[in-house]
Design a protein around this motif. Structure first.
Motif, short mmCIF file in Angstrom:
data_model
loop_
_atom_site.label_atom_id
_atom_site.label_comp_id
_atom_site.label_asym_id
_atom_site.label_seq_id
_atom_site.Cartn_x
_atom_site.Cartn_y
_atom_site.Cartn_z
N ASN A 240 0.83 -1.19 0.00
CA ASN A 240 0.00 0.00 0.00
C ASN A 240 0.87 1.24 0.00
N LEU A 241 0.28 2.35 -0.48
CA LEU A 241 1.00 3.62 -0.53
C LEU A 241 0.00 4.76 -0.37
N SER A 242 0.39 5.76 0.41
CA SER A 242 -0.37 7.02 0.48
C SER A 242 0.63 8.16 0.48
N SER A 256 3.60 -5.81 6.93
CA SER A 256 3.03 -4.71 7.72
C SER A 256 4.10 -3.79 8.30
N PHE A 257 5.26 -3.72 7.64
CA PHE A 257 6.25 -2.72 8.00
C PHE A 257 5.89 -1.43 7.28
N VAL A 258 5.84 -0.32 8.02
CA VAL A 258 5.49 0.98 7.46
C VAL A 258 6.75 1.83 7.39
N SER A 259 6.96 2.50 6.24
CA SER A 259 8.15 3.33 6.06
C SER A 259 7.78 4.64 5.40
N ARG A 260 8.66 5.62 5.59
CA ARG A 260 8.53 6.89 4.88
C ARG A 260 9.60 6.94 3.80
N LEU A 261 9.15 7.04 2.54
CA LEU A 261 10.05 7.06 1.38
C LEU A 261 10.06 8.46 0.79
N SER A 262 11.24 9.07 0.71
CA SER A 262 11.36 10.41 0.16
C SER A 262 11.10 10.39 -1.34
N HIS A 263 10.51 11.46 -1.84
CA HIS A 263 10.27 11.56 -3.29
C HIS A 263 11.56 11.82 -4.06
N THR A 264 12.69 11.97 -3.35
CA THR A 264 13.99 12.14 -4.01
C THR A 264 14.90 10.93 -3.83
N SER A 265 14.39 9.88 -3.20
CA SER A 265 15.22 8.70 -2.91
C SER A 265 15.25 7.76 -4.10
N ASN A 266 16.32 7.86 -4.89
CA ASN A 266 16.41 7.04 -6.10
C ASN A 266 16.86 5.61 -5.83
N ASN A 267 17.38 5.35 -4.64
CA ASN A 267 17.85 4.00 -4.35
C ASN A 267 16.93 3.25 -3.38
N GLY A 268 15.78 3.85 -3.06
CA GLY A 268 14.83 3.17 -2.19
C GLY A 268 15.11 3.29 -0.71
N THR A 269 16.12 4.09 -0.34
CA THR A 269 16.42 4.27 1.08
C THR A 269 15.31 5.06 1.76
N VAL A 270 14.83 4.56 2.89
CA VAL A 270 13.71 5.20 3.58
C VAL A 270 14.21 6.04 4.74
N LYS A 271 13.39 7.01 5.17
CA LYS A 271 13.76 7.88 6.29
C LYS A 271 13.55 7.17 7.62
N TRP A 272 12.50 6.37 7.71
CA TRP A 272 12.25 5.61 8.92
C TRP A 272 11.37 4.41 8.61
N THR A 273 11.35 3.46 9.53
CA THR A 273 10.51 2.27 9.40
C THR A 273 9.89 1.93 10.74
N PHE A 274 8.61 1.61 10.69
CA PHE A 274 7.91 1.09 11.87
C PHE A 274 7.63 -0.38 11.62
N PRO A 275 8.35 -1.28 12.30
CA PRO A 275 8.16 -2.72 12.08
C PRO A 275 7.00 -3.26 12.92
N SER A 276 5.79 -3.10 12.42
CA SER A 276 4.63 -3.53 13.19
C SER A 276 4.66 -5.04 13.39
N GLU A 277 4.39 -5.46 14.61
CA GLU A 277 4.32 -6.90 14.88
C GLU A 277 2.91 -7.44 14.65
N TRP A 278 1.99 -6.53 14.31
CA TRP A 278 0.60 -6.93 14.07
C TRP A 278 0.17 -6.50 12.67
N PRO A 279 -0.78 -7.23 12.06
CA PRO A 279 -1.19 -6.92 10.68
C PRO A 279 -1.96 -5.60 10.57
N LEU A 280 -1.59 -4.80 9.59
CA LEU A 280 -2.30 -3.56 9.31
C LEU A 280 -3.64 -3.87 8.66
N ILE A 281 -4.63 -2.99 8.92
CA ILE A 281 -5.95 -3.18 8.30
C ILE A 281 -6.38 -1.98 7.47
#
Length: 518
Positions: A240-242, A256-281
């Protein structure tokens, strides 16, 4: 006395002669036969047409001259046309048709010809379906297609272009931009395959970019000039993406890991990640300096069927690996991780809409406030009535004033303030026959328009029917079905564009359709 006999015989002879003459006159010659009625044929070159006018072809034979040729829909008069001889083509303008049975319904056109000597005849009816539109664009190549299978319209008025993703012979997913004539303006290889499920976000006013993403495959940020400046890693499995306020993307993967991806990140490096241990809905959403995530968790391992719906808050501007800043238990319910309730945040993140199945194929929607724990008392905004379908999706629209509860074949429009059903007469808008709702298209952010795209219930099927709704309260505006496939988009001026097979059409303003209906 001798003269008396001749005087008596002469009249008898005359009588005999006259009798023979009269008998001869009655039997020969015979009166001329009654002429046959004229032969009239009407056909429609394109019997299922979405076009500015409806074209017909008429042939009349058996008249020395035709004094009048009238066109009807069943018994309803449409117009007279100036027929002279042979095969002649005519056009019927949209304002010459009566729409008492609705827009784009089946017509039965026939032509009534009157000869100059008064003889008349009527053609056999020609079954026709006609959707009046503003503009029709065809590719110069008879086998060419003006836009990609699925596309978005950008711009308004006379400056509308179309962007779509396609897989050319190279097999490399490519983004195309064409103008309103179908002429290619720009293209760029994205390095991601395209599919019917590819999603295009709006252009961010901050970054001047939109995200193009395909579930399971990845995402790329595309600037208005078609330069690429941000993307997911090739190994990333995107669920998913928003888009955030500044044009960055909130992405979630299958784990269900959530990350923030910069619109300038050409190599896919994210600013942060939230490794949820529970499934997102629900897709994560930005709310000011927070990011809201909704997930299902099990609070007590001894009660395996008792689960909790939780809304957690993340620091949108954090770095590295994030934990929850806070969390609120929205609801306890009996269920399983494999079948979580449907969920969707309101546009401002203040409400979490939840869809629960019930017995006998019914469902309900609950609106829970995300700022308060529990979903009862002041924390429960509303619960809808029973909806007679198993829901597939919950979608807020019209600037958050309406909530679409979408089943396999039916859509209910709920008032976002009260949960009341706003459909005309309380009846859902439905797909035709055995078709299923495959996709929906919304109007611009604040508009009430809603479009259903329906197709066969088979894997990989494309939509074949569009149902247009100009507002929930007014109900269905028109439905139009073709045998091949279709798709649609709405431009910045809120005008509807449709791909119908290989052609591109611009619909009339929806208000023009509405005003001709009874």
């Amino acid at each position: 006395m001798h003269f008396a006999l001749p005087r008596l015989l002469v009249p008898r002879a005359l009588v005999a002669t006259l009798s023979v003459s009269i008998l001869t006159a009655c039997g020969d010659p015979k009166p001329p036969p009654t002429p046959d009625p004229p032969q009239v044929t009407l056909n429609v070159p394109e019997p299922n047409a979405a076009a500015p006018t409806l074209k017909i072809r008429v042939i009349v034979s058996g008249c020395d001259a035709v004094s009048q040729l009238a066109i009807y829909d069943r018994d309803t008069f449409i117009k007279t046309v100036p027929y002279t001889s042979g095969s002649m083509d005519f056009e019927i303008a949209p304002n010459e048709i009566k729409y008492t049975r609705g827009i784009a319904v089946d017509l039965a056109l026939n032509a009534k010809a009157t000869c100059s000597d008064g003889r008349t005849n009527v053609s056999q009816p020609a079954a026709t379906k006609f959707l009046p539109v503003t503009k029709l664009v065809k590719d110069p190549d008879p086998n060419g297609q003006v836009v990609t299978d699925f596309f978005i319209a950008e711009g308004s008025g006379t400056s509308v272009n179309f962007v779509g993703c396609g897989n050319p012979t190279t097999g490399i997913g490519t983004l195309f931009r064409v103008d309103a004539t179908g002429a290619l303006l720009k293209s760029v290889e994205m390095g991601l395959p395209c599919s019917p499920y590819t999603v295009y976000t709006d252009v961010s006013p901050v970054s001047d970019k939109r995200w193009v993403w395909t579930p399971g495959l990845g995402a790329v940020a595309v600037k208005s000039d078609f330069t690429l400046s941000g993307r997911t890693k090739s190994t990333y499995t995107l669920a998913n993406l928003s888009m955030m306020d500044n044009g960055d993307a909130l992405i979630a993967d299958d784990d269900s890991f959530v990350s923030r991806l910069s619109h300038t990140s050409n190599n896919g490096t994210v600013k942060w990640t939230f490794p949820s241990e529970w499934p997102l809905i629900a897709p994560p959403i930005q709310r000011g300096s927070d990011v809201l995530v909704a997930f299902v968790k099990q609070a007590d391992v001894t009660q395996s069927n008792v689960l909790q719906i939780v809304v957690g808050r993340l620091d949108a501007n954090g770095t590295g690996t994030l934990g929850l800043v806070s969390e609120r238990v929205i609801l306890d319910y009996n269920g399983t991780f494999e079948s979580p309730p449907l969920a969707s945040f309101s546009p401002d993140g203040s409400i979490l809409y939840l869809g629960f199945p019930f017995g006998s194929g019914q469902s309900r929607v609950q609106a829970c406030k995300t700022d308060l724990p529990g979903c009862e008392g002041g924390a429960l905004k509303w619960t809808s009535g029973n909806l007679p379908a198993q829901l597939q999706f919950i979608l807020p629209f019209a600037a958050g004033s309406r909530v679409a509860a979408i089943g396999a074949q039916s859509v209910w429009f709920l008032d976002a303030e009260t949960g009341a059903i706003k459909n005309k007469d309380g009846k859902p808008v439905e797909a035709s026959g055995v078709l299923r709702i495959l996709q929906v298209q919304l109007g611009r952010a604040t508009s009430p328009e809603f479009y259903l795209l329906n197709g066969p219930a088979v894997e990989g099927a494309m939509p074949q029917e569009i149902v247009a709704v100009d507002s929930a309260e007014k109900g269905e505006l028109f439905r139009y079905e073709i045998s091949s496939s279709l798709s649609c988009s709405v431009d910045n001026g809120n005008r509807l564009w449709m791909r119908l097979g290989n052609t591109l059409v611009q619909a009339l303003p929806l208000a023009d359709y509405r005003k001709v209906l009874p």
